[in-house]
Design a protein around this motif. Structure first.
Motif, short mmCIF file in Angstrom:
data_model
loop_
_atom_site.label_atom_id
_atom_site.label_comp_id
_atom_site.label_asym_id
_atom_site.label_seq_id
_atom_site.Cartn_x
_atom_site.Cartn_y
_atom_site.Cartn_z
N PRO A 293 -27.80 -0.82 24.18
CA PRO A 293 -28.44 -1.77 25.09
C PRO A 293 -29.87 -2.12 24.69
CG PRO A 293 -27.43 0.04 26.29
CD PRO A 293 -27.43 0.42 24.86
N ALA A 294 -30.46 -1.32 23.80
CA ALA A 294 -31.84 -1.60 23.43
C ALA A 294 -31.93 -2.59 22.27
CB ALA A 294 -32.54 -0.29 23.05
N ASN A 295 -30.78 -3.03 21.79
CA ASN A 295 -30.76 -3.91 20.63
C ASN A 295 -31.23 -5.32 21.02
OD1 ASN A 295 -30.18 -5.50 18.44
ND2 ASN A 295 -28.26 -4.45 17.98
N GLU A 296 -32.49 -5.59 20.73
CA GLU A 296 -33.06 -6.87 21.17
C GLU A 296 -32.49 -8.05 20.42
OE1 GLU A 296 -37.25 -7.49 21.57
OE2 GLU A 296 -37.49 -5.50 22.46
N ASP A 297 -32.22 -7.83 19.13
CA ASP A 297 -31.67 -8.92 18.34
C ASP A 297 -30.35 -9.39 18.93
OD1 ASP A 297 -33.75 -8.95 16.64
OD2 ASP A 297 -32.81 -7.64 15.15
N ALA A 298 -29.53 -8.41 19.28
CA ALA A 298 -28.23 -8.75 19.85
C ALA A 298 -28.41 -9.49 21.18
CB ALA A 298 -27.39 -7.48 20.07
N LEU A 299 -29.31 -8.99 21.98
CA LEU A 299 -29.59 -9.60 23.28
C LEU A 299 -30.01 -11.05 23.10
CD1 LEU A 299 -29.93 -9.14 26.32
CD2 LEU A 299 -32.25 -8.37 25.88
N ASN A 300 -30.93 -11.24 22.16
CA ASN A 300 -31.41 -12.60 21.92
C ASN A 300 -30.32 -13.50 21.40
OD1 ASN A 300 -34.00 -12.25 22.83
ND2 ASN A 300 -34.73 -11.45 20.87
N SER A 301 -29.45 -12.95 20.56
CA SER A 301 -28.37 -13.79 20.02
C SER A 301 -27.47 -14.27 21.13
CB SER A 301 -27.53 -13.00 19.03
OG SER A 301 -28.31 -12.60 17.96
N VAL A 302 -27.12 -13.37 22.05
CA VAL A 302 -26.24 -13.78 23.14
C VAL A 302 -26.93 -14.83 24.00
CG1 VAL A 302 -24.91 -12.99 25.12
CG2 VAL A 302 -25.15 -11.52 23.15
N PHE A 303 -28.20 -14.54 24.30
CA PHE A 303 -28.99 -15.49 25.07
C PHE A 303 -28.98 -16.87 24.41
CE2 PHE A 303 -33.05 -17.62 25.78
CZ PHE A 303 -33.06 -17.69 27.16
N ARG A 304 -29.24 -16.85 23.11
CA ARG A 304 -29.34 -18.09 22.36
C ARG A 304 -28.03 -18.87 22.40
NH1 ARG A 304 -30.79 -16.19 17.03
NH2 ARG A 304 -32.39 -15.00 18.10
N ALA A 305 -26.92 -18.13 22.30
CA ALA A 305 -25.61 -18.80 22.31
C ALA A 305 -25.44 -19.57 23.62
CB ALA A 305 -24.50 -17.78 22.15
N PHE A 306 -25.74 -18.90 24.73
CA PHE A 306 -25.61 -19.58 26.02
C PHE A 306 -26.59 -20.74 26.11
CE2 PHE A 306 -23.70 -15.55 27.68
CZ PHE A 306 -22.49 -16.11 28.03
N HIS A 307 -27.79 -20.48 25.63
CA HIS A 307 -28.83 -21.49 25.73
C HIS A 307 -28.43 -22.75 24.98
CE1 HIS A 307 -32.97 -22.67 26.55
NE2 HIS A 307 -32.90 -23.29 25.39
N THR A 308 -27.95 -22.57 23.77
CA THR A 308 -27.58 -23.72 22.95
C THR A 308 -26.43 -24.48 23.61
OG1 THR A 308 -28.10 -22.32 21.09
CG2 THR A 308 -27.03 -24.40 20.61
N ILE A 309 -25.44 -23.72 24.06
CA ILE A 309 -24.30 -24.38 24.68
C ILE A 309 -24.75 -25.15 25.92
CG2 ILE A 309 -22.13 -23.97 25.90
CD1 ILE A 309 -21.59 -21.72 23.95
N LYS A 310 -25.64 -24.55 26.67
CA LYS A 310 -26.14 -25.23 27.86
C LYS A 310 -26.78 -26.56 27.50
CE LYS A 310 -30.13 -24.38 29.99
NZ LYS A 310 -31.17 -23.73 30.83
N GLY A 311 -27.65 -26.50 26.49
CA GLY A 311 -28.37 -27.70 26.10
C GLY A 311 -27.43 -28.82 25.71
N ILE A 312 -26.48 -28.48 24.82
CA ILE A 312 -25.59 -29.52 24.33
C ILE A 312 -24.67 -30.00 25.45
CG2 ILE A 312 -24.00 -30.17 22.52
CD1 ILE A 312 -25.00 -27.78 20.93
N ALA A 313 -24.20 -29.04 26.28
CA ALA A 313 -23.29 -29.43 27.37
C ALA A 313 -23.98 -30.40 28.31
CB ALA A 313 -22.81 -28.19 28.12
N GLY A 314 -25.27 -30.18 28.56
CA GLY A 314 -26.01 -31.08 29.42
C GLY A 314 -26.07 -32.46 28.80
#
Lengths: 879, 169
Positions: A293-314
């Motif tokens: 759970p402390a893996n920040e890179d992984a956390l950011n990657s998941v965040f980024r995936a949602f973020h990107t999808i959100k942007g394009i979906a909008g």
């Protein structure tokens, strides 16, 4: 300010997350510097520009970033007020993109720096006079037919006006625009249109004053008050069909509703493809995150995936996807900020979100291929709720948790959340009428306990199961170091025909360079040219074999997810580890190896790995280990699945095989032969059938699939220690490494994979038994010996065994010796079908074009083994 | 009588058209021209073991492997040495698995011929002899008999059956 400069340095046009970070920073700057108009105006402007960058609505991202950098540099050295002209590039950019967005408001701003002098003010006034008229039409359109498009345009004008009035130091206008924006956000969709018209009227009067060269006469105070109160009153809701509009924030999804896809089909297709990649990556990273759970890179990657999808979906007007991505992103954001602990429950919810997202995206694809409309997902509101619950379920820092492996019910009772009776009742109900829900969910549903209590209990339950973070080093490091490669998508069939053509070219080249007439030309110049031709042909051949190679990582990622789900289902703890994901293999393998791997992994989790209690008893750590890897070995690709479970019990396999009549009581089998029995159709030693495996279908499928790929499966197993399945595959599908032999005048090709060795027999090694039957002794093993010339009725073969060559071939763990005249050579050949009719010819699996242009036949060793048995049986019947 | 003739004519009118004729032993046979892909001279043929004896083997036609049937053996005629007129007619035939190419080895190609509906007659009835199932009709052009073959049946039905028989054993 320093942080911002640093973030700007890091910002890359292609990387949404860095831009997102900037957006956060500038948002904060706007708030902290509310008192300083220039700071506020600039940072608000930057915020606007950044959102456009994220939405990909600016013509040149790099240029926009440069403009922002300049603006920030000036801002950093800026102490007093005024001197707004310095922000030239950046404000021009803003004006430019505003035009692109369709607002006629800022035409002028694009050309001129905004300076707080009369001329500039005049231009501002001119622009917004026209805009105000438009605003009024937009409000009316919103009121009469709930036009969301109009709302969006209205909002954009407000937003631009806010930015520009900020530059000009027109504080009141800025405030009104800002408050109106807030109002639009909060009141959505229950606007009071009267209020909006009031806003327009006030702006008109203010701009009128400016035009007349006066200061703004009407104070906006009463209007501001109305705007703040208004949301509570919301009287006239727009008609329901307003719900599907293109503007953020996304309108709530209405159940049972059908959404038309409005965006360009090719953009949507790209979105589908791209999103799938994002989701696959997010799945992998989420798994990493679960174990660490402390893996920040992984956390950011998941965040980024949602973020990107959100942007394009909008951007593409996909409200459901946008909403889901938004909520999931918010949840991840809480985790990033450290206010939410990533418990197993939260991870489960995120996995659900990923799955649901995958479905929604698949729906988009289906809709695109169908009538262009997609139905609302009925499960979405429920999921959104659980995301919301997960976000609020565990606020604040996590209190230290006392580890416990007691069942959830016991924990809940212990913590006083509910009574024993309530737990028993819920369990009984579920058993009587299974709904597939977990105990915690049931209790929450029946309002016996609060979600937070369940979450708390689950966390305690999981605390002990949590693998040590140090045990699994973050994999993201290696990934980050991987080189980015340029690639294009190519139609598979086109690629196939190219590879075929290359294969033919190589053969044609061989025919030319080995042509006898050409060989007689011995001039140096011809020799050089031929040599050159050969080099190019070889190079092409190499490329041809590797061009279809892709890394196996995609398949492995899917398996990781499956292991996790299976382990949960069967109540086992499994640590899954992969290696060699980057190993490349023929695309056809990557597609086809998935099925057998699924069966094998199911078996490993369900039958291989023991329950935590059992493992403890036999002195193993409670969590089982499954390792999946791929590597190259001696011209083959090996895919290996290793578990540290209970292993295969040879005696049990034997007993089962006798029971099923596969072998006789007295049959003596080697370990290898015994293990091969589990590949028999319908063979299963499992005593119970679970919903995962145990029905005895599976391993025969594995074997068949792998043989179709011209591969082999080996098993090694030690009772109590675990099992290793090793799949051996040739490097590519289209080519085989062949050993060319001659029998009489005919040539045949042995696939090298089927050949154990070839030896020149000495007279003492061969024995005749029972009449014509021959046998060869090899290192204390007795193998049946067959003459290929007899099997295939080929005249003119060498009959003296000592002059001939014995090829030891293997199929399904059984070895035989085959007598041929001589070894001609080793050759890589392209496998071709023999065409209609003799597809089934026994002992031959296909043909290959030889260097002299003739067809050579590829031998099918399993077929030959079968053939020998048949001939033996027939001859016995005769005699 | 007249009626019957008319019926016969309409039955064979579908067969009227261009044919490639070839010689085998003393007879001349005809193949529907649309089925013929190309005619190639004799080339090295790789023998395939354990297939019906009328299958001569496989050839390499521009990197495609084409099975080739010896029509003399197929029709039970005496074997002869190949001559420089011996050639392979590559045809496209319908099989249960879709369209496939096959080669047929004949003594000599004769000509491309237009056969009219009134020149076509039904084959004589030999009873239930399977060997004649692939004879579609008999054409009589200028007093010469041309045996019109149903190439799909010649090259697939029998083989499929033969191969299936092997597999069953």
């Amino acid at each position: 300010m320093e942080t911002i400069s640093q973030a700007l340095q890091d910002a890359k046009p292609g990387d949404i997350s860095t831009v997102g970070r900037l957006l956060d920073l500038f948002g904060a700057l706007t708030v902290t510097n509310a008192a300083r108009p220039i700071f506020r105006a600039v940072s608000e402007g930057v915020t606007e520009l950044l959102s456009r960058i994220i939405m990909d609505a600016v013509p040149d991202t790099e240029q926009s970033l440069t403009n922002i950098r300049e603006a920030v540099a000036i801002l950093a050295g800026h102490t007093g007020e005024g001197d707004l002209a310095s922000f030239e590039g950046f404000s021009a950019e803003l004006g430019l993109s505003a035009t692109k967005l369709g607002s006629p408001a800022s035409d002028g701003a694009a050309a001129s720096p905004v300076v707080a002098d009369a001329a500039i003010l005049g231009e501002f006034v001119d622009q917004y006079r026209r805009s105000l008229e438009e605003m009024e039409t937009f409000v009316l359109r919103m009121e009469t037919d709930g036009d969301r498009e109009a709302l969006g345009r209205f909002r954009r004008i407000l937003h631009t006006m806010k930015g520009e009035s900020g530059f000009l130091g027109l504080g009141d206008i800025t405030t009104v625009c800002h408050e109106t924006e807030n109002y639009l956000e909060e009141a959505d969709p229950n606007f009071k249109f009267g209020t909006l018209l009031e806003v327009k009227d006030w702006l008109a009067s203010a701009i009128g004053d400016l035009a007349a060269g006066k200061a703004i006469s009407r104070k906006p105070d009463s209007l501001l008050a109305t705007l703040k109160v208004a949301p509570a009153e919301g009287e006239s809701a727009p008609p329901a069909e307003a719900a599907a509009g293109p503007t953020p924030p996304p309108p709530p999804a209405v159940e049972g509703k059908v959404y038309p896809l409005t965006a360009d089909a090719s953009l949507l297709f790209d979105f589908v493809m791209e999103s799938k990649e994002h989701l696959a990556l997010a799945n992998t990273e989420l798994l990493n995150l679960e174990s660490d759970p402390a893996n920040e890179d992984a956390l950011n990657s998941v965040f980024r995936a949602f973020h990107t999808i959100k942007g394009i979906a909008g951007f593409l007007d996909l409200p459901e996807i946008q909403t889901l991505a938004h909520d999931a992103e918010s949840l991840m954001d809480l985790a990033r900020k450290g206010t939410l602990t990533l418990s197993h429950h939260v991870i489960d919810v995120i996995f659900e979100a990923l799955d649901s997202m995958g479905n929604l995206i698949a729906n988009v694809k289906t809709a695109l291929e169908g009538d262009g409309t997609m139905a609302a997902d009925p499960d979405l509101p429920g999921l959104l709720e659980s995301i919301g619950a997960a976000a609020t379920g565990e606020p604040g820092p996590t209190p230290p948790v006392e580890p416990s492996d007691q069942p959830l019910g016991a924990l809940l009772v212990e913590s006083g959340a509910c009574t024993n009776e309530e737990v028993r009742e819920a369990v009984a109900k579920e058993q009587a009428q299974p709904t597939g829900q977990k105990l915690g969910e049931l209790l929450v549903k029946n309002e016996k306990v609060a979600p937070i209590q369940v979450a708390e209990a689950l966390r305690r339950q999981n605390a002990e199961r949590e693998p040590q973070p140090s045990a699994s080093p973050p994999k993201a490091d290696g990934r980050g170091a991987a080189k980015m490669r340029e690639s294009i998508r190519v139609d598979y069939e086109r690629l196939e025909s190219m590879v075929d053509a290359v294969g033919e070219l190589v053969i044609a080249e061989a025919m030319i360079t080995q042509d006898e007439e050409i060989l007689q030309i011995r001039t140096e110049s011809v020799g050089k040219k031929l040599h050159n031709l050969r080099i190019i042909a070889r190079k092409l051949q190499e490329l041809g074999t590797t061009i279809r190679m892709v890394p196996i990582s995609g398949t492995f990622q899917k398996m990781a997810r499956m292991v996790r789900d299976l382990a949960r289902k069967s109540g086992k703890e499994v640590v899954f580890h992969t290696f060699g994901e980057e190993t490349e293999m023929d695309r056809a393998y990557v597609d086809k190896i998935g099925d057998p791997l699924v069966h094998m992994i199911r078996n490993a989790v369900d039958h291989g790995i023991e329950s935590p209690a059992e493992r403890k008893k036999s002195g193993k750590p409670p969590a089982g280990k499954i390792q999946l890897g791929a590597f190259h070995e001696g011209g083959n690709i090996i895919v290996e699945l290793r578990d540290d479970g209970k292993g295969i019990n040879q005696e049990a396999v034997r007993a089962k095989a006798i029971e099923r009549g596969l072998i006789a009581e007295g049959d003596r089998l080697s370990t290898r032969e015994t293990f091969q029995l589990i590949f028999q159709p319908g063979f299963s030693t499992a005593s119970k059938v679970t919903d995962v495996s145990g029905r005895g279908v599976g391993m025969d499928v594995v074997k068949r699939n792998i043989e179709e790929l011209r591969g082999k499966v080996h098993i090694e197993s030690e009772v109590g220690q675990g099992t290793v399945f090793r799949i051996v595959l040739p490097l590519t599908m289209a080519l085989i490494d062949g050993m060319v032999v001659r029998v009489g005048k005919e040539r045949f090709i042995f696939p090298v994979l089927s050949v154990v060795e070839s030896i020149r027999a000495e007279s003492g090694m061969v024995h005749h038994i029972v009449g014509k039957r021959e046998m060869i002794s090899l290192r204390n093993k007795q193998l049946p010996l067959y003459r290929l010339s007899q099997l295939f009725q080929i005249p003119g073969a060498r009959s003296e065994i000592t002059e001939a060559l014995v090829v030891i071939a293997e199929s399904g763990g059984q070895q035989i010796g085959l007598l041929v005249d001589e070894l001609v050579g080793l050759q890589q050949t392209v496998i071709k079908s023999l065409g209609m009719g003799f597809g089934q010819a026994e002992g031959v699996s296909g043909g290959a074009i030889m260097a002299d242009g003739q067809v050579g036949l590829i031998l099918d060793v399993p077929g030959i083994v079968h053939l020998t048995q048949k001939i033996y049986r027939d001859s016995e019947v005769e005699s | 009588m007249r009626e019957e003739e008319q019926q016969g004519e309409s039955r064979f009118s579908a067969l009227a058209g261009k044919y490639l004729t070839f010689k085998l032993d003393k007879e001349e046979y005809a193949l529907e021209i649309m089925k013929v892909q190309e005619i190639i001279g004799l080339m090295p043929i790789t023998v395939v073991p354990r297939v019906p004896e009328y299958v001569r083997g496989v050839i390499n036609l521009r990197s495609r492997i084409i099975p080739t049937v010896d029509l003399r053996r197929k029709f039970g005629l005496a074997a002869v040495e190949d001559t420089d007129r011996t050639c392979i007619i590559v045809v496209e035939v319908e099989s249960p698995r879709g369209k496939v190419n096959m080669g047929i080895l004949v003594d000599q190609v004769a000509e491309v011929l237009d056969i009219k509906a009134q020149e076509i007659d039904q084959p004589p009835d030999f009873g239930t002899n399977l060997d004649t199932a692939f004879i579609l009709a008999i054409g009589v052009v200028k007093g010469e008999v041309k045996i019109i073959l149903d190439v799909d049946k010649v090259l697939t039905t029998e083989e499929v059956r033969a191969v299936e028989t092997i597999a069953e054993n």
